[in-house]
Design an enzyme around this catalytic site. Structure first.
Site, PDB file in Angstrom:
ATOM      1  N   ASP A  32       0.855  -1.185   0.000  1.00  0.00           N
ATOM      2  CA  ASP A  32       0.000   0.000   0.000  1.00  0.00           C
ATOM      3  C   ASP A  32       0.892   1.238   0.000  1.00  0.00           C
ATOM      4  OD1 ASP A  32      -2.942   1.016   0.496  1.00  0.00           O
ATOM      5  OD2 ASP A  32      -1.637   2.223   1.786  1.00  0.00           O
ATOM      6  N   GLU A  34       1.051   5.672   0.304  1.00  0.00           N
ATOM      7  CA  GLU A  34       0.442   6.982   0.554  1.00  0.00           C
ATOM      8  C   GLU A  34       1.146   7.971  -0.369  1.00  0.00           C
ATOM      9  OE1 GLU A  34      -2.195   7.101   2.285  1.00  0.00           O
ATOM     10  OE2 GLU A  34      -1.984   5.065   3.061  1.00  0.00           O
ATOM     11  N   HIS A 174      -5.345   4.942   6.577  1.00  0.00           N
ATOM     12  CA  HIS A 174      -4.625   5.734   5.570  1.00  0.00           C
ATOM     13  C   HIS A 174      -3.141   5.872   5.898  1.00  0.00           C
ATOM     14  CE1 HIS A 174      -8.182   6.764   3.285  1.00  0.00           C
ATOM     15  NE2 HIS A 174      -8.790   7.106   4.395  1.00  0.00           N
ATOM     16  N   ASP A 179      -2.733  -0.183   6.363  1.00  0.00           N
ATOM     17  CA  ASP A 179      -3.632  -0.537   5.265  1.00  0.00           C
ATOM     18  C   ASP A 179      -3.185  -1.832   4.588  1.00  0.00           C
ATOM     19  OD1 ASP A 179      -4.905   1.756   5.933  1.00  0.00           O
ATOM     20  OD2 ASP A 179      -4.699   2.753   3.997  1.00  0.00           O
TER      21      ASP A 179
END
Length: 591
Positions: A32, A34, A174, A179
């Site tokens: 994942d 960001e 987040h 995540d």
């Protein structure tokens, strides 16, 4: 029956893809990211990478790093993720973080929720750094969930909703690692649910579709005994009736797709539900498989095959042999010394072609036979100047025969008379802005040019008593084909180390005996002869023997095909006239 060298050659080419890799043995890297925005191409940067490596339900390792984007993190992104500019100030840049992640994930299958986003960012920065992107296989849990999860399970397929539905031990917040951990639980939950539907391998997971029923999946055993070789497969029902015929370069791999969700056509789902067995016919070459498929479809007329079931349903244009010849639309070729154009797959196309010829040549259009010295009233076509009117003696036999000779030459050799006449007619109509009428003549001309070119190509091969050719195939073997009067009479692959000349000679001796047929089609269906022609005209083919003459006229219709094909392609790229009423005006709601 022992294993032959041919069987061994195909068997050694079996891959994990063909056999299916059990999910319990696969190492997944669930990742994942960001980021500062939604598009790497638009300038967004990665601010955090989180990943979890798992296999067989066990966590093997974790990876987490903040990434310095070297740009300001938008305030709303900082509020959403909790990652501030101060937090990433001392973090490594993507130039250092990406290689570390790629090393962690090497040799695994990538998993992400909305994988195009995460993998797209990683690939983009790999390209920016001049790195070759590893050939990762990718599983998208969002895409998979949309195929499995119902409204009763979760209100939507967002990661937070799925994490609650599968009782994840980690709540998505987040942040990349959290995540990724939640996505691991979602992946395991989806795999557990799909396991009850018969999904046990990575290939089945990647191709899963809810359209394929559990009953279909349970029939996977029908493919297990099939060989990894080129050939034809026949699905049969409980009574032995053939339901469907297909062909493949790898029979077992292709048939397995009918039960592992790669096949999502509704009709095929119905067919598989009825299937009780699958019969395989191995073939020496892909061309032999294609030809056998055509013959088997024509023989059995399977209800789930759409094409090639009725090769006998064709039309021909016939220039009759009689004192006053005429053009006739017929369904078969007779041994009557007449000249034939075709075959046509539809009567409508044949009628267009007939109209193009009648527009060019004033041959009689009445359907009865005329005596050598007819004496009756002329028809309306004679009054319009579209018929020489032999019925009332307006033309002598020598003049009429001269016109018929040009017509015959147009059918068999040179299309120039028709091309020039109709082009002249279209120019006149276009000058008068009568474009719809001009388009009718254009379609007639295209129908004639295509039919004439097809007839000339087919006839070039069907008049050859024998043609032997070979070509080196992709697997390094030499494929050999014996063609007689346009029909594939034998096919083989020269064994490694064999005497090629002796093998080809032996194949010719054992080839099917073929008698010449009638007309341009000859001893096989037009579709079979065209498949053989495409192979013969493909790069790398070497002619070993040609009995007779294999040639098309230099001045034939083939030289006009490019123009009409370009016109057809252009027309297909536009919105068909009949569909324009369905288009809503821009800027105004459709009513």
């Amino acid at each position: 029956m022992g294993t032959t060298s041919e069987d061994a050659r195909w068997e050694c080419q079996r891959t994990f893809d063909e056999l299916g890799r059990p999910l319990r043995d696969i190492t997944f890297t669930v990742v994942d990211l960001e980021t500062t925005g939604g598009s790497a191409q638009a300038g967004s940067m990665i601010t955090e990478i989180g990943a979890v490596k798992v296999r067989g339900g066990e966590v093997l390792g974790e990876f987490q790093t903040l990434v310095n984007p070297h740009t300001e993190i938008p305030p709303f992104i900082a509020v959403l993720t909790g990652i501030s500019n101060a937090m990433v100030g001392d973090a490594p840049a993507i130039d250092a973080a990406l290689p570390a992640f790629l090393e962690f994930a090497a040799g695994t299958v990538l998993v992400a929720h909305n994988a195009p986003f995460d993998v797209g960012f990683l690939r983009y920065f790999a390209e920016q750094q001049g790195r070759v992107w590893p050939k990762f296989e990718v599983v998208d849990t969002a895409k998979l969930a949309r195929r499995v999860i119902t409204r009763d399970d979760a209100p939507n397929c967002k990661l937070s909703s799925l994490a609650r539905a599968f009782h994840s031990t980690t709540t998505p917040n987040h942040r990349a690692l959290s995540d990724a951990r939640a996505t691991v639980d979602v992946l395991h939950g989806l795999m557990e649910r799909l396991g009850g539907l018969g999904v046990q391998t990575l290939e089945e997971l990647q191709t899963f579709s809810a359209r394929v029923s559990t009953a279909q999946r349970r029939k996977r055993h029908l493919a297990e005994g099939l060989p990894h070789a080129p050939g034809v497969y026949l699905f049969r029902d409980e009574s032995g009736r053939v339901l469907y015929v297909g062909t493949s370069r790898d029979l077992r791999t292709r048939v397995r797709t009918y039960f592992t969700a790669s096949e999502t056509r509704t009709r095929m789902g119905e067919m598989v539900a009825l299937a009780a067995s699958v019969e395989a016919i191995t073939c020496a070459t892909p061309l032999e498989a294609e030809v056998r498929e055509l013959r088997l479809i024509a023989q059995h007329k399977p209800p789930y095959n759409r094409r090639s079931r009725f090769p006998e349903k064709v039309h021909f244009l016939k220039l009759t042999r009689e004192p006053w010849p005429r053009l006739s639309l017929v369904k078969s070729v007779l041994d009557d010394d007449a000249d034939y154009l075709g075959p046509f797959g539809s009567r409508r196309t044949a009628e267009r072609c007939l109209a193009a010829l009648h527009e060019t040549f004033p041959v009689r259009q009445c359907t009865d036979r005329l005596a050598k010295h007819p004496s009756r009233a002329a028809c309306v076509l004679a009054e319009l100047g579209r018929c020489l009117s032999p019925c009332d003696g307006s033309v002598d036999s020598a003049t009429y025969a001269s016109m018929v000779r040009v017509l015959r030459d147009t059918l068999l050799q040179r299309p120039d008379e028709v091309v020039e006449a109709i082009n002249h007619r279209m120019d006149g109509l276009a000058a008068q802005e009568r474009f719809e009428e001009a388009s009718v003549h254009r379609d007639r001309l295209a129908a004639f040019v295509r039919a004439s070119s097809r007839t000339q190509r087919l006839s070039s091969l069907t008049r050859c008593p024998q043609l032997v050719a070979l070509r080196r195939e992709d697997d390094g073997s030499w494929a050999v084909h014996v063609v007689r009067y346009g029909r594939l009479a034998a096919a083989g692959a020269i064994p490694s180390g064999a005497d090629a000349q002796a093998y080809v000679a032996g194949l010719g001796e054992s080839a099917e005996t073929v008698l010449p047929g009638l007309g341009p089609v000859g001893a096989a269906s037009a579709e079979e002869t065209e498949k053989v022609l495409r192979w013969l005209e493909s790069p790398g083919v070497r002619l070993v023997e040609v009995q007779g003459e294999w040639s098309c006229p230099v001045s034939g219709s083939g030289r006009h095909l490019a123009l009409h094909d370009a016109v057809e392609q252009s027309r297909n790229s536009l919105v068909p006239f009949g569909e324009r009423r369905d288009l809503a005006p821009v800027g105004r709601p459709a009513r």
